[in-house]
Write a protein that holds these residues in place. Structure first.
Motif, PDB file in Angstrom:
ATOM      1  N   THR A  63       0.844  -1.180   0.000  1.00  0.00           N
ATOM      2  CA  THR A  63       0.000   0.000   0.000  1.00  0.00           C
ATOM      3  C   THR A  63       0.873   1.220   0.000  1.00  0.00           C
ATOM      4  O   THR A  63       1.923   1.246   0.630  1.00  0.00           O
ATOM      5  CB  THR A  63      -0.889   0.026   1.247  1.00  0.00           C
ATOM      6  OG1 THR A  63      -0.055   0.045   2.408  1.00  0.00           O
ATOM      7  CG2 THR A  63      -1.783  -1.197   1.317  1.00  0.00           C
ATOM      8  N   ASN A  64       0.457   2.251  -0.715  1.00  0.00           N
ATOM      9  CA  ASN A  64       1.325   3.411  -0.898  1.00  0.00           C
ATOM     10  C   ASN A  64       0.912   4.551   0.014  1.00  0.00           C
ATOM     11  O   ASN A  64       0.122   5.388  -0.346  1.00  0.00           O
ATOM     12  CB  ASN A  64       1.277   3.863  -2.362  1.00  0.00           C
ATOM     13  CG  ASN A  64       2.390   4.843  -2.662  1.00  0.00           C
ATOM     14  OD1 ASN A  64       3.144   5.229  -1.778  1.00  0.00           O
ATOM     15  ND2 ASN A  64       2.491   5.221  -3.897  1.00  0.00           N
ATOM     16  N   ASN A  65       1.471   4.561   1.229  1.00  0.00           N
ATOM     17  CA  ASN A  65       1.249   5.682   2.124  1.00  0.00           C
ATOM     18  C   ASN A  65       2.547   6.450   2.341  1.00  0.00           C
ATOM     19  O   ASN A  65       2.714   7.157   3.314  1.00  0.00           O
ATOM     20  CB  ASN A  65       0.691   5.212   3.470  1.00  0.00           C
ATOM     21  CG  ASN A  65       1.652   4.290   4.196  1.00  0.00           C
ATOM     22  OD1 ASN A  65       2.286   3.456   3.574  1.00  0.00           O
ATOM     23  ND2 ASN A  65       1.746   4.414   5.504  1.00  0.00           N
ATOM     24  N   SER A  66       3.494   6.292   1.419  1.00  0.00           N
ATOM     25  CA  SER A  66       4.785   6.968   1.563  1.00  0.00           C
ATOM     26  C   SER A  66       4.669   8.425   1.116  1.00  0.00           C
ATOM     27  O   SER A  66       3.883   8.766   0.245  1.00  0.00           O
ATOM     28  CB  SER A  66       5.846   6.258   0.724  1.00  0.00           C
ATOM     29  OG  SER A  66       5.535   6.329  -0.657  1.00  0.00           O
ATOM     30  N   THR A  67       5.470   9.281   1.742  1.00  0.00           N
ATOM     31  CA  THR A  67       5.566  10.675   1.341  1.00  0.00           C
ATOM     32  C   THR A  67       7.034  11.066   1.332  1.00  0.00           C
ATOM     33  O   THR A  67       7.893  10.321   1.815  1.00  0.00           O
ATOM     34  CB  THR A  67       4.809  11.604   2.308  1.00  0.00           C
ATOM     35  OG1 THR A  67       5.439  11.547   3.597  1.00  0.00           O
ATOM     36  CG2 THR A  67       3.342  11.204   2.441  1.00  0.00           C
ATOM     37  N   LEU A  68       7.315  12.247   0.816  1.00  0.00           N
ATOM     38  CA  LEU A  68       8.697  12.702   0.740  1.00  0.00           C
ATOM     39  C   LEU A  68       9.336  12.731   2.118  1.00  0.00           C
ATOM     40  O   LEU A  68      10.477  12.288   2.295  1.00  0.00           O
ATOM     41  CB  LEU A  68       8.754  14.097   0.104  1.00  0.00           C
ATOM     42  CG  LEU A  68      10.139  14.763   0.073  1.00  0.00           C
ATOM     43  CD1 LEU A  68      11.108  13.954  -0.765  1.00  0.00           C
ATOM     44  CD2 LEU A  68      10.021  16.187  -0.475  1.00  0.00           C
ATOM     45  N   ASN A  69       8.606  13.251   3.108  1.00  0.00           N
ATOM     46  CA  ASN A  69       9.179  13.359   4.448  1.00  0.00           C
ATOM     47  C   ASN A  69       8.795  12.210   5.363  1.00  0.00           C
ATOM     48  O   ASN A  69       9.154  12.202   6.535  1.00  0.00           O
ATOM     49  CB  ASN A  69       8.780  14.697   5.076  1.00  0.00           C
ATOM     50  CG  ASN A  69       9.513  15.850   4.420  1.00  0.00           C
ATOM     51  OD1 ASN A  69      10.602  15.667   3.868  1.00  0.00           O
ATOM     52  ND2 ASN A  69       8.928  17.035   4.458  1.00  0.00           N
ATOM     53  N   ASN A  70       8.062  11.252   4.852  1.00  0.00           N
ATOM     54  CA  ASN A  70       7.765  10.024   5.585  1.00  0.00           C
ATOM     55  C   ASN A  70       7.880   8.856   4.609  1.00  0.00           C
ATOM     56  O   ASN A  70       6.915   8.153   4.317  1.00  0.00           O
ATOM     57  CB  ASN A  70       6.366  10.088   6.205  1.00  0.00           C
ATOM     58  CG  ASN A  70       6.085   8.884   7.080  1.00  0.00           C
ATOM     59  OD1 ASN A  70       6.988   8.281   7.637  1.00  0.00           O
ATOM     60  ND2 ASN A  70       4.819   8.519   7.177  1.00  0.00           N
ATOM     61  N   PRO A  71       9.094   8.644   4.088  1.00  0.00           N
ATOM     62  CA  PRO A  71       9.270   7.618   3.053  1.00  0.00           C
ATOM     63  C   PRO A  71       9.278   6.220   3.639  1.00  0.00           C
ATOM     64  O   PRO A  71       9.431   6.033   4.851  1.00  0.00           O
ATOM     65  CB  PRO A  71      10.634   7.970   2.460  1.00  0.00           C
ATOM     66  CG  PRO A  71      11.378   8.599   3.598  1.00  0.00           C
ATOM     67  CD  PRO A  71      10.349   9.353   4.394  1.00  0.00           C
ATOM     68  N   TYR A  72       9.125   5.228   2.781  1.00  0.00           N
ATOM     69  CA  TYR A  72       9.284   3.838   3.192  1.00  0.00           C
ATOM     70  C   TYR A  72      10.733   3.592   3.581  1.00  0.00           C
ATOM     71  O   TYR A  72      11.653   4.200   3.048  1.00  0.00           O
ATOM     72  CB  TYR A  72       8.928   2.902   2.038  1.00  0.00           C
ATOM     73  CG  TYR A  72       7.492   2.452   1.990  1.00  0.00           C
ATOM     74  CD1 TYR A  72       6.499   3.149   2.653  1.00  0.00           C
ATOM     75  CD2 TYR A  72       7.134   1.336   1.262  1.00  0.00           C
ATOM     76  CE1 TYR A  72       5.183   2.734   2.603  1.00  0.00           C
ATOM     77  CE2 TYR A  72       5.822   0.908   1.205  1.00  0.00           C
ATOM     78  CZ  TYR A  72       4.841   1.608   1.878  1.00  0.00           C
ATOM     79  OH  TYR A  72       3.545   1.194   1.827  1.00  0.00           O
ATOM     80  N   THR A  73      10.917   2.682   4.520  1.00  0.00           N
ATOM     81  CA  THR A  73      12.247   2.146   4.751  1.00  0.00           C
ATOM     82  C   THR A  73      12.544   1.135   3.651  1.00  0.00           C
ATOM     83  O   THR A  73      11.635   0.684   2.927  1.00  0.00           O
ATOM     84  CB  THR A  73      12.328   1.446   6.111  1.00  0.00           C
ATOM     85  OG1 THR A  73      11.407   0.335   6.115  1.00  0.00           O
ATOM     86  CG2 THR A  73      11.969   2.400   7.245  1.00  0.00           C
ATOM     87  N   VAL A  74      13.804   0.733   3.540  1.00  0.00           N
ATOM     88  CA  VAL A  74      14.141  -0.303   2.561  1.00  0.00           C
ATOM     89  C   VAL A  74      13.426  -1.600   2.914  1.00  0.00           C
ATOM     90  O   VAL A  74      12.955  -2.319   2.028  1.00  0.00           O
ATOM     91  CB  VAL A  74      15.669  -0.502   2.491  1.00  0.00           C
ATOM     92  CG1 VAL A  74      16.023  -1.718   1.636  1.00  0.00           C
ATOM     93  CG2 VAL A  74      16.347   0.749   1.928  1.00  0.00           C
ATOM     94  N   ALA A  75      13.303  -1.894   4.214  1.00  0.00           N
ATOM     95  CA  ALA A  75      12.614  -3.118   4.634  1.00  0.00           C
ATOM     96  C   ALA A  75      11.167  -3.125   4.158  1.00  0.00           C
ATOM     97  O   ALA A  75      10.657  -4.147   3.677  1.00  0.00           O
ATOM     98  CB  ALA A  75      12.671  -3.259   6.154  1.00  0.00           C
ATOM     99  N   GLN A  76      10.491  -1.994   4.264  1.00  0.00           N
ATOM    100  CA  GLN A  76       9.107  -1.914   3.793  1.00  0.00           C
ATOM    101  C   GLN A  76       9.043  -2.066   2.279  1.00  0.00           C
ATOM    102  O   GLN A  76       8.153  -2.731   1.744  1.00  0.00           O
ATOM    103  CB  GLN A  76       8.488  -0.584   4.214  1.00  0.00           C
ATOM    104  CG  GLN A  76       8.157  -0.498   5.694  1.00  0.00           C
ATOM    105  CD  GLN A  76       7.628   0.874   6.062  1.00  0.00           C
ATOM    106  OE1 GLN A  76       8.351   1.859   5.990  1.00  0.00           O
ATOM    107  NE2 GLN A  76       6.374   0.943   6.450  1.00  0.00           N
TER     108      GLN A  76
END
Length: 600
Positions: free
Chosen positions: A307-320
């Motif tokens: 699911t894409n809840n990533s943002t520029l200032n709250n990005p996914y970690t590599v693990a995610q």
């Protein structure tokens, strides 16, 4: 119903009939004084308790005494499933079916939108079958005076073929009430149930914290961003229903977000005893999940879903990102692009392939990133672009150990040439942050337009009009250093168009969907207010409704009018405003004036 015959006249009539037809075999023995005949109907039985449930004939008789009103108490009814109309799996998780005393379609009682064993959702069509002997508990009604049934969403399956759980367990387990309902000392489920019974059927005016273990797996509704599930203190224990609860801090849960059976959940909100039989949170999204396994719903809960809840200032970690890529079908690619943060571990290209003196002069880079900079749990970046999608022009533009935020699609690549090795990777990507910098002066855009020394500083308030940023018209804007040393950097980021300044009667810096504005203050910034150009007809230029700013915390945009927006409570020297949109389209933010207020 069994009927007793004592009328001697009946005997006489029968005798006369047999005498008149002597050649007909006698079908019955001579009647005793109290002979009974079965006419196919069944005697009403039971008192409606768990120890002595009504049979169907009994509950049919009982609802006739109610008129059209619902019963005030729950009753238990025992019968055989005669027909099944629907078993609604998913968010509703209820079933509609009929029961009768003999399993036929005669003299049936309707079980309408009722829950499964333990008052949980139905999750499979095989959890109920025609012919099952069941006990159902709930409120009953003679609906509209002609349909005897359990009240909608006010009953559940107490037992099926003698079992009260799907696993064949026995009575519902209970625990001792604990907690005071505060954040520091939340109710356990037993205490929450006791409180709900005390509160009654009207939602509480006070909000409470409740902690328990998820009794089943639940997935957030894609449209509303909430989920419904039960929590318990112990396995097969008494249940507290978390009804359509929102994500952490009342925000929508990411589409597809999953709370797994066994997760430790804390919820917060008003509670009550719904219809007198279901202790639960009150109202759609009126309560929210505080944490799952100690983490917010925005943080992934150690359960990264595609699911894409990533943002520029709250990005996914590599693990995610790895978990999301690995969840895809072989060689599948995500439709959406993701922000992903990591450290460069190694480069797959060599120096003779990229750079002014290279032989091949590639314009993109293959490299790996990980969360800790080591070469374990790496994510492969395939043919990535440099800052803001620019070409790589030098092999040394990124180095091992550099921290990057990239933006691109995820793919589960199957390398057929190397034994079908699975390679989670990012494709069609670009770097949007390099060692904390968002584009700006490090951006190899061939047409950057630096501004400078504009604006008026009056005490703690810096005011700058659009023309004072110092950008040339109709050219991509970059960094302006304002009076007092504050820097404002406009960036394309993940948008499809560069921000630009336009002069004239409606002079403004136009910030498009998913563009960013990074502000580096000379001291801590308290708030930023922006005045925009007037609407054009129904088209407003006050930015996306999903815009936000990140300083010491994330702050959502406040739209004070069609031409005035504000970000308050920033408390940071470095603030990034994101004109966030789920797609690269949406309201432009046309800045005619920006007012930066510094903390005292």
């Amino acid at each position: 119903m069994k009927k007793t015959f004592r009328n001697l006249m009946a005997i006489a009539i029968a005798a006369m009939a047999f005498t008149a037809c002597e050649d007909v075999p006698e079908p019955y023995n001579v009647f005793d004084d109290e002979q009974t005949v079965d006419d196919g109907t069944i005697t009403a039985q039971g008192s409606g308790t768990v120890a002595d449930p009504y049979n169907v004939a009994g509950v049919l008789a009982y609802v006739q005494t109610l008129g059209t009103a619902e019963s005030t108490e729950q009753v238990y009814v025992k019968g055989i499933v005669a027909s099944i109309t629907e078993i609604a799996q998913g968010n509703y998780g209820n079933a509609t079916y009929t029961i009768s005393d003999d399993g036929t379609g005669n003299d049936v009682f309707t079980v309408y939108r009722s829950k499964n064993l333990g008052n949980t959702n139905f999750t499979s069509a095989d959890q109920l079958a025609v012919g099952d002997e069941v006990v159902v508990v709930g409120k009953v009604v003679n609906y509209n005076g002609r349909t005897p049934e359990f009240v909608q969403n006010a009953s559940y399956l107490y037992s099926r073929n003698g079992k009260t759980t799907d696993e064949g367990g026995s009575e519902t387990a209970s625990s001792d009430p604990k907690g005071t309902g505060t954040q520091a000392d939340p109710f356990n489920v037993a205490a929450a149930i006791a409180k709900c019974k005390e509160i009654g059927e009207s939602p509480s005016t006070e909000k409470y914290y409740v902690k328990g273990i998820a009794a089943e797996t639940a997935t957030a509704d894609a449209s509303f961003g909430n989920a419904s599930f039960n929590i318990v203190d112990v396995e097969n224990g008494e249940k507290f229903y978390c009804f359509q609860v929102a994500g952490t801090d009342g925000k929508k849960m990411p589409s597809g977000y999953t709370i797994k059976k066994g997760d430790v959940v804390v919820v917060y909100g008003p509670i009550y005893n719904y219809k007198g039989n279901t202790p639960e949170t009150a109202g759609k999204s009126a309560a929210y999940v505080v944490s799952v396994n100690g983490k917010s719903t925005e943080g992934g809960n150690d359960n990264p879903q595609p699911t894409n809840n990533s943002t520029l200032n709250n990005p996914y970690t590599v693990a995610q990102a790895l978990a999301t890529a690995n969840s895809l079908d072989d060689n599948a690619t995500t439709t959406d692009s993701y922000y992903i943060k990591g450290k460069v571990t190694r480069k797959a290209n060599t120096a003779d392939e990229i750079g002014p003196n290279s032989e091949k002069k590639y314009s993109d880079m293959n490299y790996y990133i990980s969360d800790d900079g080591s070469q374990t749990s790496e994510l492969y970046v395939y043919r990535g672009k440099f800052l803001d999608g620019a070409d790589f022009t030098d092999y040394e533009q990124i180095k091992e150990g550099d921290e990057v935020v990239i933006y691109g699609q995820l793919q589960k690549y199957i390398d057929a040439r190397n034994g079908n090795a699975v390679i989670p990777e990012v494709k069609n990507s670009k770097i949007v942050k390099l060692n904390g910098q968002v584009g700006g002066n490090d951006n190899p855009n061939p047409n950057p337009q630096p501004g400078g020394q504009g604006g008026t500083l009056n005490g703690n308030v810096l005011t700058v009009n659009a023309a004072e940023f110092g950008f040339s018209t109709d050219v991509a804007a970059s960094t302006a250093t304002l009076t007092g040393g504050t820097k404002v950097t406009f960036s394309k980021a993940s948008g499809s168009s560069d921000p630009k300044f336009y002069s004239g009667d409606y002079a403004s810096v136009r910030v498009y969907a998913n563009n960013t504005i990074a502000i580096e203050g000379s001291k801590k910034i308290a708030s930023i207010a922006i005045t925009t150009t007037d609407p054009s007809g129904s088209t407003k230029y006050n930015g996306s409704d999903l815009a936000y700013a990140e300083g010491s915390a994330r702050v959502d945009v406040v739209k004070e009018s069609d031409t005035s927006i504000k970000f308050d409570g920033l408390n940071s020297n470095n603030v990034t405003i994101v004109n966030y949109s789920e797609k690269n389209s949406g309201n432009q933010l046309r800045i005619s004036q920006m007012v930066i207020t510094f903390a005292e």
